[in-house]
Design an enzyme around this catalytic site. Structure first.
Site, PDB file in Angstrom:
ATOM      1  N   HIS A  30       0.858  -1.194   0.000  1.00 20.41           N
ATOM      2  CA  HIS A  30       0.000   0.000   0.000  1.00 20.41           C
ATOM      3  C   HIS A  30       0.886   1.234   0.000  1.00 20.41           C
ATOM      4  O   HIS A  30       2.118   1.123  -0.094  1.00 20.41           O
ATOM      5  CB  HIS A  30      -0.964  -0.041   1.187  1.00 20.41           C
ATOM      6  CG  HIS A  30      -0.301  -0.171   2.539  1.00 20.41           C
ATOM      7  ND1 HIS A  30       0.486   0.820   3.070  1.00 20.41           N
ATOM      8  CD2 HIS A  30      -0.282  -1.180   3.452  1.00 20.41           C
ATOM      9  CE1 HIS A  30       0.944   0.457   4.260  1.00 20.41           C
ATOM     10  NE2 HIS A  30       0.495  -0.779   4.512  1.00 20.41           N
ATOM     11  N   HIS A  38       4.235   1.374   2.083  1.00 20.63           N
ATOM     12  CA  HIS A  38       5.406   0.700   1.508  1.00 20.63           C
ATOM     13  C   HIS A  38       5.968   1.519   0.349  1.00 20.63           C
ATOM     14  O   HIS A  38       7.180   1.669   0.196  1.00 20.63           O
ATOM     15  CB  HIS A  38       5.044  -0.693   0.995  1.00 20.63           C
ATOM     16  CG  HIS A  38       4.328  -1.541   2.007  1.00 20.63           C
ATOM     17  ND1 HIS A  38       3.021  -1.925   1.838  1.00 20.63           N
ATOM     18  CD2 HIS A  38       4.726  -2.037   3.189  1.00 20.63           C
ATOM     19  CE1 HIS A  38       2.653  -2.655   2.878  1.00 20.63           C
ATOM     20  NE2 HIS A  38       3.667  -2.733   3.726  1.00 20.63           N
ATOM     21  N   CYS A  66       3.841 -10.385  19.791  1.00 17.60           N
ATOM     22  CA  CYS A  66       2.793  -9.930  18.868  1.00 17.60           C
ATOM     23  C   CYS A  66       3.116 -10.457  17.486  1.00 17.60           C
ATOM     24  O   CYS A  66       4.187 -10.173  16.940  1.00 17.60           O
ATOM     25  CB  CYS A  66       2.687  -8.406  18.834  1.00 17.60           C
ATOM     26  SG  CYS A  66       1.678  -7.831  17.437  1.00 17.60           S
ATOM     27  N   CYS A  92       3.653  -7.921  14.407  1.00 19.07           N
ATOM     28  CA  CYS A  92       4.942  -7.217  14.554  1.00 19.07           C
ATOM     29  C   CYS A  92       6.108  -8.174  14.440  1.00 19.07           C
ATOM     30  O   CYS A  92       7.223  -7.740  14.216  1.00 19.07           O
ATOM     31  CB  CYS A  92       5.170  -6.650  15.954  1.00 19.07           C
ATOM     32  SG  CYS A  92       4.180  -5.340  16.508  1.00 19.07           S
ATOM     33  N   CYS A 113      -0.685  -5.455  21.970  1.00 23.80           N
ATOM     34  CA  CYS A 113       0.499  -4.822  21.418  1.00 23.80           C
ATOM     35  C   CYS A 113       0.236  -3.327  21.168  1.00 23.80           C
ATOM     36  O   CYS A 113      -0.815  -2.958  20.655  1.00 23.80           O
ATOM     37  CB  CYS A 113       0.837  -5.535  20.114  1.00 23.80           C
ATOM     38  SG  CYS A 113       1.548  -4.493  18.864  1.00 23.80           S
ATOM     39  N   HIS A 153      -0.107  -2.756  17.034  1.00 20.48           N
ATOM     40  CA  HIS A 153      -1.224  -3.333  16.282  1.00 20.48           C
ATOM     41  C   HIS A 153      -2.523  -3.446  17.060  1.00 20.48           C
ATOM     42  O   HIS A 153      -3.562  -3.743  16.493  1.00 20.48           O
ATOM     43  CB  HIS A 153      -0.856  -4.722  15.755  1.00 20.48           C
ATOM     44  CG  HIS A 153       0.179  -4.677  14.685  1.00 20.48           C
ATOM     45  ND1 HIS A 153       1.529  -4.730  14.968  1.00 20.48           N
ATOM     46  CD2 HIS A 153       0.081  -4.524  13.362  1.00 20.48           C
ATOM     47  CE1 HIS A 153       2.198  -4.641  13.845  1.00 20.48           C
ATOM     48  NE2 HIS A 153       1.352  -4.515  12.849  1.00 20.48           N
ATOM     49  N   LYS A 169      -6.347   6.061  10.517  1.00 19.55           N
ATOM     50  CA  LYS A 169      -5.297   5.066  10.401  1.00 19.55           C
ATOM     51  C   LYS A 169      -5.731   4.014   9.367  1.00 19.55           C
ATOM     52  O   LYS A 169      -6.890   3.630   9.330  1.00 19.55           O
ATOM     53  CB  LYS A 169      -5.095   4.416  11.779  1.00 19.55           C
ATOM     54  CG  LYS A 169      -3.808   3.646  11.874  1.00 19.55           C
ATOM     55  CD  LYS A 169      -3.538   3.123  13.272  1.00 19.55           C
ATOM     56  CE  LYS A 169      -2.474   2.041  13.131  1.00 19.55           C
ATOM     57  NZ  LYS A 169      -2.059   1.439  14.370  1.00 19.55           N
ATOM     58  N   LYS A 183      -7.099  -3.033   8.238  1.00 20.00           N
ATOM     59  CA  LYS A 183      -7.875  -4.068   7.571  1.00 20.00           C
ATOM     60  C   LYS A 183      -9.360  -3.877   7.859  1.00 20.00           C
ATOM     61  O   LYS A 183     -10.193  -3.964   6.961  1.00 20.00           O
ATOM     62  CB  LYS A 183      -7.428  -5.435   8.093  1.00 20.00           C
ATOM     63  CG  LYS A 183      -6.968  -6.369   6.989  1.00 20.00           C
ATOM     64  CD  LYS A 183      -6.834  -7.770   7.538  1.00 20.00           C
ATOM     65  CE  LYS A 183      -5.507  -8.378   7.084  1.00 20.00           C
ATOM     66  NZ  LYS A 183      -5.108  -9.549   7.855  1.00 20.00           N
TER      67      LYS A 183
HETATM   68  N1  MSP Z   1       9.621  -6.681   7.439  1.00 19.27           N
HETATM   69  C1  MSP Z   1       9.751  -5.537   8.283  1.00 19.27           C
HETATM   70  C2  MSP Z   1      11.021  -4.779   7.975  1.00 19.27           C
HETATM   71  C3  MSP Z   1      12.286  -5.592   8.000  1.00 19.27           C
HETATM   72  S1  MSP Z   1      13.670  -4.637   7.544  1.00 19.27           S
HETATM   73  C4  MSP Z   1      14.957  -5.646   7.788  1.00 19.27           C
HETATM   74  C5  MSP Z   1       8.561  -4.596   8.092  1.00 19.27           C
HETATM   75  N2  MSP Z   1       7.865  -4.741   6.967  1.00 19.27           N
HETATM   76  S2  MSP Z   1       6.524  -3.947   6.580  1.00 19.27           S
HETATM   77  O1  MSP Z   1       5.982  -4.619   5.434  1.00 19.27           O
HETATM   78  O2  MSP Z   1       5.685  -3.820   7.720  1.00 19.27           O
HETATM   79  O3  MSP Z   1       6.863  -2.551   6.001  1.00 19.27           O
HETATM   80  C6  MSP Z   1       7.634  -1.671   6.590  1.00 19.27           C
HETATM   81  C7  MSP Z   1       7.684  -0.340   5.880  1.00 19.27           C
HETATM   82  O4  MSP Z   1       6.433   0.174   5.397  1.00 19.27           O
HETATM   83  C8  MSP Z   1       8.166   0.636   6.918  1.00 19.27           C
HETATM   84  O5  MSP Z   1       9.134   1.481   6.416  1.00 19.27           O
HETATM   85  C9  MSP Z   1       6.890   1.321   7.314  1.00 19.27           C
HETATM   86  O6  MSP Z   1       7.068   2.541   7.932  1.00 19.27           O
HETATM   87  C10 MSP Z   1       6.158   1.421   6.007  1.00 19.27           C
HETATM   88  N3  MSP Z   1       4.770   1.668   6.298  1.00 19.27           N
HETATM   89  C11 MSP Z   1       3.789   0.771   6.569  1.00 19.27           C
HETATM   90  N4  MSP Z   1       2.637   1.461   6.827  1.00 19.27           N
HETATM   91  C12 MSP Z   1       2.881   2.803   6.776  1.00 19.27           C
HETATM   92  C13 MSP Z   1       2.084   3.961   6.794  1.00 19.27           C
HETATM   93  N5  MSP Z   1       0.804   3.938   7.066  1.00 19.27           N
HETATM   94  N6  MSP Z   1       2.690   5.148   6.497  1.00 19.27           N
HETATM   95  C14 MSP Z   1       4.007   5.225   6.121  1.00 19.27           C
HETATM   96  N7  MSP Z   1       4.756   4.145   6.080  1.00 19.27           N
HETATM   97  C15 MSP Z   1       4.312   2.950   6.674  1.00 19.27           C
HETATM   98  O7  MSP Z   1       8.324  -3.792   8.955  1.00 19.27           O
END
Ligand code: MSP
Length: 488
Positions: A18, A21, A126, A129, A143, A146, A298, A301
């Site tokens: 999304h 990412h 969690c 996480c 958590c 989440h 926020k 899901k």
């Molecule tokens: N797999 C771990 C990271 C391991 S690094 C060795 C992880 N993955 S994640 O799929 O959850 O994605 C993390 C990235 O997406 C982070 O940089 C996170 O901040 C970003 N985002 C996920 N949701 C977000 C928002 N709503 N807004 C901005 N970025 C956020 O964590």
């Protein structure tokens, strides 16, 4: 010269990508493109984080084998980066042998050194996480990230001697003020480390979908310990000297790890401690950006309000989406994503300010100078172009400090100024009496716009190319083309 090595987190393959990412990866792309533009070698690494109980569970719920599930999800991330114009140099998956093997080797080496030892773990976990929490971290048993009920775990576990690195970490933070950014987040981390570090559980007895602990078939390696190592395994690292790629020296240490704020601690505390244990140099900067909410809420899901970047691309185009993310919110702060704000910036700043400027100038060169401009090297100094070239340094400082919105502000000040200049100068009124002066003026405008197209290229690569084509780069005539950003 060493490559400028930039990394994104490895994304969990538990759900499709999304805007959150997309945000981290696009920031890395902007930075890498800027460095390439400035003549440096950049190396951008991204990829997917595929192990762990959560992903296994989600795959099974979807009736799939975790590997097959990970293959499909990982492809979706790749496809999105393609669609968003991200130019990555490497994409690593934690299920690849080039990652799994050195991870096991690292585990063995640290076990031998005494940095990893066996003990018993008791605490709260969690799943989304993939993180352990202390009882006091939980909010009503759930958590804090989440809001999911944390699970009580007690099991035999391997531990990483994180406590050993408390002082070396604090010393490193103190001696390297650029290591943790932004600074308000650095102080949070420093306080956390000062309050005392506990050893970290780095294996799980009940999780099957993971990298096996070498020599102990009952355990798999904790996903974060596994995933963090990607930054060096992808660069060709192995603790076994003859298995290490010569490339490693060129890449490591990374200049910048870009991460979201919720995973800053992993990168600011655990990761540097792991590197210290391996006697490896630490990265230059770990930068934490903020979070997006969507229309004030926020993303979740249950609300089903995830923004699909592909949808934004279809509606506004890749460049406008990229532009909006970095213009709307200072990098490092939280922000709110709103379709209305995107649309209004699109019309005002992209279609009007930038698009019209280009169309007007190209049209005048076409009409008044038959699409060709004489080169005036002597005049260069007096020209606006000369003055603008100095602004490149201002931009350089903004972008290298990851102040992307500030960089775009500077660029837009220039665009507005160029528009005003055209209005005031009104070349259409002068062209009969003094065609030469008008040609000089237009030469100056075209040179300025060419410079501008370079400046915007890290943010909006396609628009920059279209501008350059209309501005006759590559020896073509200057010709007004279709609008860069048709009004919405
Ligand atoms: N797999 C771990 C990271 C391991 S690094 C060795 C992880 N993955 S994640 O799929 O959850 O994605 C993390 C990235 O997406 C982070 O940089 C996170 O901040 C970003 N985002 C996920 N949701 C977000 C928002 N709503 N807004 C901005 N970025 C956020 O964590």
């Amino acid at each position: 010269m060493k490559s400028f090595y930039i990394t994104t987190p490895l994304y969990y393959v538990n759900a499709p990508p999304h805007i959150g990412h997309a945000y981290t990866t696009l920031a890395a792309d902007v930075l890498a493109r800027w460095h390439r533009l400035r003549g440096r070698k950049a190396h951008l690494l991204t990829g997917t984080d595929e192990h762990g109980a959560n992903i296994e569970k989600i795959a099974r719920e979807a009736g799939k084998d975790p590997r097959q599930w990970a293959d499909e999800m990982s492809e979706r991330f790749r496809a999105l980066w393609g669609a968003l114009g991200v130019r990555y140099d490497d994409f690593i998956r934690t299920t690849e042998p080039r990652h799994e093997r050195p991870v096991q080797q690292v585990f063995e080496v640290l076990l031998r050194k005494g940095d990893i030892y066996k003990g018993t773990y008791e605490g709260w976990y969690c799943l989304p996480c993939e993180n352990f929490w202390e009882q006091e971290d939980l909010v009503r048993g759930s958590c804090p990230v989440h809001g999911k009920t944390a699970e009580k775990i007690q099991e035999e576990s391997y531990f990483f001697r994180l406590s050993r690195y408390q002082d070396p970490l604090l010393e490193h933070y103190r001696d390297h003020p650029d290591f943790l950014k932004p600074s308000f987040r650095a102080s949070e981390v420093t306080n956390f480390v000062q309050s005392g570090l506990k050893d970290l559980s780095v294996s799980r007895a009940k999780v099957r979908w993971g990298i096996g602990v070498p020599g102990d078939g009952r355990h798999t390696i904790y996903v974060w310990f596994d995933a963090l190592l990607n930054y060096i395994t992808a660069a060709g690292y192995s603790p076994v000297p003859h298995e290490r790629s010569p490339r490693f020296e060129d890449h490591w240490p990374a200049e910048v790890h870009l991460v979201g704020k919720e995973i800053f601690r992993f990168h600011a505390v655990i990761w540097p401690a792991m590197l210290m244990a391996l006697d490896l140099p630490l990265p230059g900067t770990v930068f934490a950006h903020g979070w997006w909410t969507v229309e004030g809420e926020k993303m979740s899901k249950s609300k089903g309000n995830f923004i699909d970047p592909q949808e934004m691309i279809r509606e506004f185009g890749v460049d406008a989406f990229r532009y909006y993310l970095f213009r709307e919110v200072p990098f490092g702060q939280d922000g709110d994503f709103s379709r209305r704000a995107l649309k209004s910036r699109y019309n005002a700043e992209l279609a009007n300010d930038l698009g019209n400027l280009l169309s007007r100038v190209a049209q005048m060169v076409e009409n008044f100078c038959a699409g060709r401009l004489p080169y005036r090297p002597k005049m260069q100094e007096d020209f606006l172009t000369g003055e603008l070239a100095k602004k490149t340094q201002v931009l350089e400082a903004s972008i290298e400090g990851l102040a992307f919105s500030q960089a775009l502000d500077t660029i837009w000040e220039v665009i507005r100024r160029l528009n005003q200049r055209v209005d005031r100068w009104a070349p259409w009124e002068k062209v009969k009496g003094d065609p030469d002066r008008v040609a000089f003026f237009l030469f100056d405008m075209v040179s300025s716009l060419r410079l501008l197209s370079d400046w915007i290229s890290p943010f909006m690569p396609q628009a920059a190319q279209d501008m350059q084509a209309q501005l006759g780069e590559g020896g073509r005539p200057i010709r007004k083309g279709p609008p860069l950003f048709p009004r919405k």
